[in-house]
Design an enzyme around this catalytic site. Structure first.
Site, PDB file in Angstrom:
ATOM      1  N   ARG A 238      -0.670 -15.876  10.511  1.00 47.91           N
ATOM      2  CA  ARG A 238      -0.520 -16.145   9.086  1.00 47.91           C
ATOM      3  C   ARG A 238      -1.904 -16.298   8.465  1.00 47.91           C
ATOM      4  O   ARG A 238      -2.805 -16.910   9.058  1.00 47.91           O
ATOM      5  CB  ARG A 238       0.300 -17.425   8.833  1.00 47.91           C
ATOM      6  CG  ARG A 238       1.779 -17.294   9.158  1.00 47.91           C
ATOM      7  CD  ARG A 238       2.491 -16.360   8.197  1.00 47.91           C
ATOM      8  NE  ARG A 238       3.927 -16.290   8.453  1.00 47.91           N
ATOM      9  CZ  ARG A 238       4.506 -15.415   9.273  1.00 47.91           C
ATOM     10  NH1 ARG A 238       3.746 -14.545   9.928  1.00 47.91           N
ATOM     11  NH2 ARG A 238       5.811 -15.392   9.430  1.00 47.91           N
ATOM     12  N   GLU A 267      -0.534 -12.370  -0.229  1.00 47.82           N
ATOM     13  CA  GLU A 267      -0.043 -11.031   0.080  1.00 47.82           C
ATOM     14  C   GLU A 267       0.884 -10.536  -1.021  1.00 47.82           C
ATOM     15  O   GLU A 267       1.747 -11.293  -1.457  1.00 47.82           O
ATOM     16  CB  GLU A 267       0.695 -11.044   1.433  1.00 47.82           C
ATOM     17  CG  GLU A 267      -0.220 -11.406   2.592  1.00 47.82           C
ATOM     18  CD  GLU A 267       0.495 -11.420   3.937  1.00 47.82           C
ATOM     19  OE1 GLU A 267       1.721 -11.198   3.970  1.00 47.82           O
ATOM     20  OE2 GLU A 267      -0.167 -11.659   4.961  1.00 47.82           O
ATOM     21  N   HIS A 286       0.373  -6.442   6.890  1.00 43.47           N
ATOM     22  CA  HIS A 286       1.384  -7.283   7.535  1.00 43.47           C
ATOM     23  C   HIS A 286       2.483  -6.424   8.169  1.00 43.47           C
ATOM     24  O   HIS A 286       3.668  -6.542   7.830  1.00 43.47           O
ATOM     25  CB  HIS A 286       1.977  -8.260   6.521  1.00 43.47           C
ATOM     26  CG  HIS A 286       2.559  -9.487   7.166  1.00 43.47           C
ATOM     27  ND1 HIS A 286       2.552 -10.713   6.558  1.00 43.47           N
ATOM     28  CD2 HIS A 286       3.163  -9.669   8.371  1.00 43.47           C
ATOM     29  CE1 HIS A 286       3.126 -11.601   7.351  1.00 43.47           C
ATOM     30  NE2 HIS A 286       3.509 -10.989   8.460  1.00 43.47           N
TER      31      HIS A 286
END
Length: 320
Positions: A238, A267, A286
């Site tokens: 993360r 993000e 991601h």
């Protein structure tokens, strides 16, 4: 009236076909755009179940709107987007998608490590931009991976899978975790060390820890200064575990050699973010678990968890 299910991102029709046969299903149809908050709050008001993404905050505000809600199936192994205590107080079951994505995430993590060390993305751009004029002995020379030391921060199932891949490269394996894992140490030849020792000794520092109050902001200026100047920092966990300003400075000043990043504090990341301007950074959107097979498997697990809860059965992967 059939129980209502709301899905916050478009999923393949084949995945939700069984839900349509038993329940009333509504889905946000824009595949690459998160459902707006006001729409989600409206839709959840009559929903018995939600399938959510990491970008969807399941908090007190949402749960107050969700009087009929029985279960939230989060399409991820992590659930830092969900207020677990509020969900428990409201009697809402929370499920995630562990295990099914372990090997796929480990593949991507090790691939990110390799790409950063061997300058693969930089070399791809170099040739496509017409810069390759001749062969030379140190053209785009990177760092070896074999026989180096990998330090894994967060030795869960994904961490163990990454260690297994590192073993195939004859790497020395260090790890730091909340608790020791003797079985993994014996099976993988891994050594448990303090975080400080891991930072000092590792050629590759790989972050795979969950985001918690203990890990948030774990990597600051001091941690990067403790690393070897030849070391690479890999984050597939993360973004909020890392102070991005400190990381940017460490990369600019040569405190560390490079970074491979699949996650960011915000993000999607701003295209003008300083990290994205650095040649020694490999950045991905991601996608650690994003193989077609694995993502479909994650979706199917969400469907199975919802079906179980709405039928009064125990879900396969309940968080709380």
């Amino acid at each position: 009236m059939k129980p209502s299910i709301y899905i916050t991102r478009r999923l393949p029709k084949t995945v939700i076909e069984s839900l349509n046969q038993e329940f009333q299903v509504e889905m946000w149809e824009k595949e690459d755009v998160p459902v707006p908050r006001d729409v989600l709050l409206e839709k959840v008001s009559g929903a018995s179940a939600l399938i959510t993404m990491l970008s969807d905050g399941v908090d007190t505000e949402l749960l107050e709107h969700a009087k009929e809600l029985k279960v939230v199936a989060n399409l991820a192994v992590g659930y830092d987007n969900i207020d677990l205590e509020a969900a428990k107080q409201n009697g809402v079951v929370i499920c995630n998608t562990p295990d099914v994505l372990t090997d796929t995430t480990a593949d991507l993590t090790f691939g990110l490590l390799m790409a950063a060390a061997r300058r693969i993305v930089e070399a791809d751009r170099y040739i496509k931009e017409g810069k390759w004029k001749s062969w030379s002995p140190l053209l785009l020379s990177g760092a070896d991976i074999h026989h180096k030391t990998i330090g894994i921060v967060g030795m869960g199932s994904i961490g163990e899978a990454v260690a297994k891949r590192a073993k195939g490269f004859d790497m020395d394996i260090l790890y730091h975790n909340r608790s020791r894992k003797p079985e993994a140490e014996e099976r993988l030849g891994a050594s448990y060390v303090s975080l400080d020792e891991l930072l000092v000794q590792s050629d590759f520092v790989v972050v795979l820890a969950p985001l918690t109050s203990e890990t948030e902001g774990l990597f600051q200026k001091e941690q990067f200064q403790a690393m070897k100047k030849s070391a690479f920092f890999i984050n597939a966990a993360r973004g909020a575990i890392v102070n991005e300003e400190a990381l940017t400075e460490a990369l600019k000043t040569g405190e560390i050699a490079g970074a491979g990043l699949d996650v960011f504090v915000k993000e999607p990341i701003d295209p003008d973010h300083p990290l994205l301007s650095l040649e020694n950074v490999v950045a991905l959107p991601h996608i650690a678990s994003s193989s077609t097979e694995t993502r479909i498997g994650m979706m199917n697990l969400c469907v199975q968890n919802i079906q179980a809860v709405l039928k009064g059965d125990k879900p396969k992967t309940q968080v709380t």
